[in-house]
Design a protein around this motif. Structure first.
Motif, PDB file in Angstrom:
ATOM      1  N   GLN A  95     104.889  53.481 107.655  1.00 21.64           N
ATOM      2  CA  GLN A  95     104.799  54.352 106.471  1.00 21.64           C
ATOM      3  C   GLN A  95     103.309  55.311 105.965  1.00 21.64           C
ATOM      4  N   PHE A  96     102.245  54.632 106.190  1.00 24.23           N
ATOM      5  CA  PHE A  96     101.388  54.740 105.982  1.00 24.23           C
ATOM      6  C   PHE A  96     100.112  54.498 107.117  1.00 24.23           C
ATOM      7  N   THR A  97      98.973  55.156 107.268  1.00 22.23           N
ATOM      8  CA  THR A  97      97.964  54.511 108.231  1.00 22.23           C
ATOM      9  C   THR A  97      96.190  55.164 107.316  1.00 22.23           C
ATOM     10  N   LEU A  98      95.817  54.191 107.556  1.00 22.54           N
ATOM     11  CA  LEU A  98      94.568  54.141 107.104  1.00 22.54           C
ATOM     12  C   LEU A  98      93.143  54.470 108.128  1.00 22.54           C
ATOM     13  N   SER A  99      92.643  55.537 107.674  1.00 24.28           N
ATOM     14  CA  SER A  99      92.195  55.893 108.837  1.00 24.28           C
ATOM     15  C   SER A  99      90.514  56.100 109.277  1.00 24.28           C
ATOM     16  N   ASN A 100      89.717  55.297 110.034  1.00 24.61           N
ATOM     17  CA  ASN A 100      88.057  55.751 110.243  1.00 24.61           C
ATOM     18  C   ASN A 100      87.729  55.248 108.981  1.00 24.61           C
ATOM     19  N   ILE A 101      87.923  53.916 108.097  1.00 26.76           N
ATOM     20  CA  ILE A 101      87.574  54.729 106.370  1.00 26.76           C
ATOM     21  C   ILE A 101      85.690  53.946 106.877  1.00 26.76           C
ATOM     22  N   GLY A 102      84.862  54.398 106.332  1.00 24.52           N
ATOM     23  CA  GLY A 102      83.765  53.814 106.611  1.00 24.52           C
ATOM     24  C   GLY A 102      82.655  54.465 105.192  1.00 24.52           C
ATOM     25  N   PHE A 103      81.991  53.072 105.089  1.00 24.21           N
ATOM     26  CA  PHE A 103      80.684  53.468 103.944  1.00 24.21           C
ATOM     27  C   PHE A 103      79.674  52.778 103.490  1.00 24.21           C
ATOM     28  N   SER A 104      78.899  52.524 103.212  1.00 23.29           N
ATOM     29  CA  SER A 104      77.980  51.817 102.790  1.00 23.29           C
ATOM     30  C   SER A 104      77.875  51.211 101.935  1.00 23.29           C
ATOM     31  N   LEU A 105      77.473  50.134 100.843  1.00 26.14           N
ATOM     32  CA  LEU A 105      77.309  50.125  99.927  1.00 26.14           C
ATOM     33  C   LEU A 105      75.472  49.233  99.607  1.00 26.14           C
ATOM     34  N   PRO A 106      74.796  49.624  98.744  1.00 25.81           N
ATOM     35  CA  PRO A 106      73.413  49.529  99.039  1.00 25.81           C
ATOM     36  C   PRO A 106      73.465  48.481  97.724  1.00 25.81           C
ATOM     37  N   LYS A 107      72.283  47.051  97.891  1.00 29.18           N
ATOM     38  CA  LYS A 107      71.549  46.691  96.601  1.00 29.18           C
ATOM     39  C   LYS A 107      71.409  47.357  95.422  1.00 29.18           C
ATOM     40  N   GLY A 108      72.169  46.569  94.671  1.00 31.47           N
ATOM     41  CA  GLY A 108      71.984  47.281  93.069  1.00 31.47           C
ATOM     42  C   GLY A 108      72.190  48.599  92.524  1.00 31.47           C
ATOM     43  N   ALA A 109      73.379  48.236  93.630  1.00 32.13           N
ATOM     44  CA  ALA A 109      74.370  50.005  93.426  1.00 32.13           C
ATOM     45  C   ALA A 109      75.920  49.912  92.953  1.00 32.13           C
ATOM     46  N   ILE A 110      76.871  50.770  91.853  1.00 29.59           N
ATOM     47  CA  ILE A 110      77.505  50.981  91.882  1.00 29.59           C
ATOM     48  C   ILE A 110      78.796  51.811  92.162  1.00 29.59           C
ATOM     49  N   MET A 111      79.431  51.546  93.225  1.00 27.53           N
ATOM     50  CA  MET A 111      80.099  52.544  93.820  1.00 27.53           C
ATOM     51  C   MET A 111      81.744  52.473  93.659  1.00 27.53           C
TER      52      MET A 111
END
Length: 285
Positions: free
Chosen positions: A18-34
């Motif tokens: 019932q659900f699809t996660l599609s092409n998820i992409g991101f980057s989390l740098p050092k010393g940061a909060i996302m």
């Protein structure tokens, strides 16, 4: 390999009936909060579980500390807080510390005890009798007591009163102050993310809608308000989306300064993350 990144996701896909996660992409740098935001069921928790190896993606890649996938030795460096307390519910907090000592080689009992005192968590009460807020604080105490470099937090301030929430947010900022440690945090309390997050990634119906520097969103995005005819007559790439109501129309704009110069007679208001989510989740008429 980019050694400035703690976490890198590329083209992550996961299909359920019932659900699809599609092409998820991101980057989390050092010393940061996302901050990871999105409506219930958008795919935030699934994304976090894929990062932690609790769910296997159908395709795509996850790099943690520059390495493909989650290595055993990397688990020591990650502190996790999920929605449910994953510990034996008949334990006392002192017993839990002894259990964690056998799991994490870097377990710091003194730090753990300091957090128990700071959070005012009772020892002579079984975990099953803890309130939701107490369970969240205990999960945080554990996550912060083995010298992790990455925290993955799923709704960590949910159920906490404003005073304790403020204390938690200060604690998160303290955690990343070394410039090496980072946090990925999902939260429905977007005002918390407005205060502490460096980056915002918005997932909607299993897809990344936006992943940007938070200040870029807060200071450059805005809402223009006017009557429907006036607003819809504007042909500008600055306008991303419209939303109409019985009182007129609103438009999501991505360059507040330029729009104000081009259309000085139109009202322009700052935007909150809540308003941004509502806008991006609303279908154009």
């Amino acid at each position: 390999m980019d050694d400035t990144m703690v976490l890198e996701l590329k083209d992550i896909c996961k299909t359920y009936p019932q659900f699809t996660l599609s092409n998820i992409g991101f980057s989390l740098p050092k010393g940061a909060i996302m901050g990871l935001i999105g409506e219930n069921g958008a795919g935030k928790s699934t994304t976090m579980k894929i990062i932690m190896g609790m769910v296997e993606a159908n395709s795509g890649s996850v790099k943690i500390f520059g390495n493909e996938g989650l290595r055993i030795q990397d688990k020591e460096r990650i502190g996790v807080v999920f929605d449910e307390l994953p510990f034996n519910q008949t334990l006392y907090v002192s017993n839990l510390g002894k259990v964690m000592k056998n799991i994490y080689r870097s377990w710091d009992e003194k730090v753990y005890q300091d957090y128990l005192k700071r959070f005012k968590l009772p020892d002579k009460k079984e975990l099953k009798d803890f309130s939701r807020g107490m369970k969240m604080k205990l999960s945080l105490a554990v996550a912060l007591s083995h010298h992790a470099n990455l925290l993955i937090l799923d709704e960590p301030t949910s159920g906490l009163d404003p005073v304790v929430r403020a204390e938690m947010l200060d604690l998160f900022l303290e955690f990343i102050s070394d410039g090496e440690s980072s946090i990925l945090i999902s939260s429905h309390i977007t005002s918390d993310l407005e205060r502490i997050a460096d980056y915002i990634t918005f997932i909607h119906q299993g897809k990344i809608v936006m992943s940007k520097n938070k200040d870029d969103i807060i200071y450059h995005y805005a809402i223009a308000k006017a009557d429907t005819q006036t607003l819809h007559s504007i042909d500008s790439p600055i306008i991303l989306k419209y939303r109409d109501n019985k009182y007129g129309s609103e438009a999501l704009i991505q360059n507040r300064e330029q729009f104000t110069i081009d259309y000085p007679d139109i009202t322009v208001d700052p935007i909150t993350l809540d308003e941004l989510m509502v806008f991006l989740c609303t279908e154009n008429e």
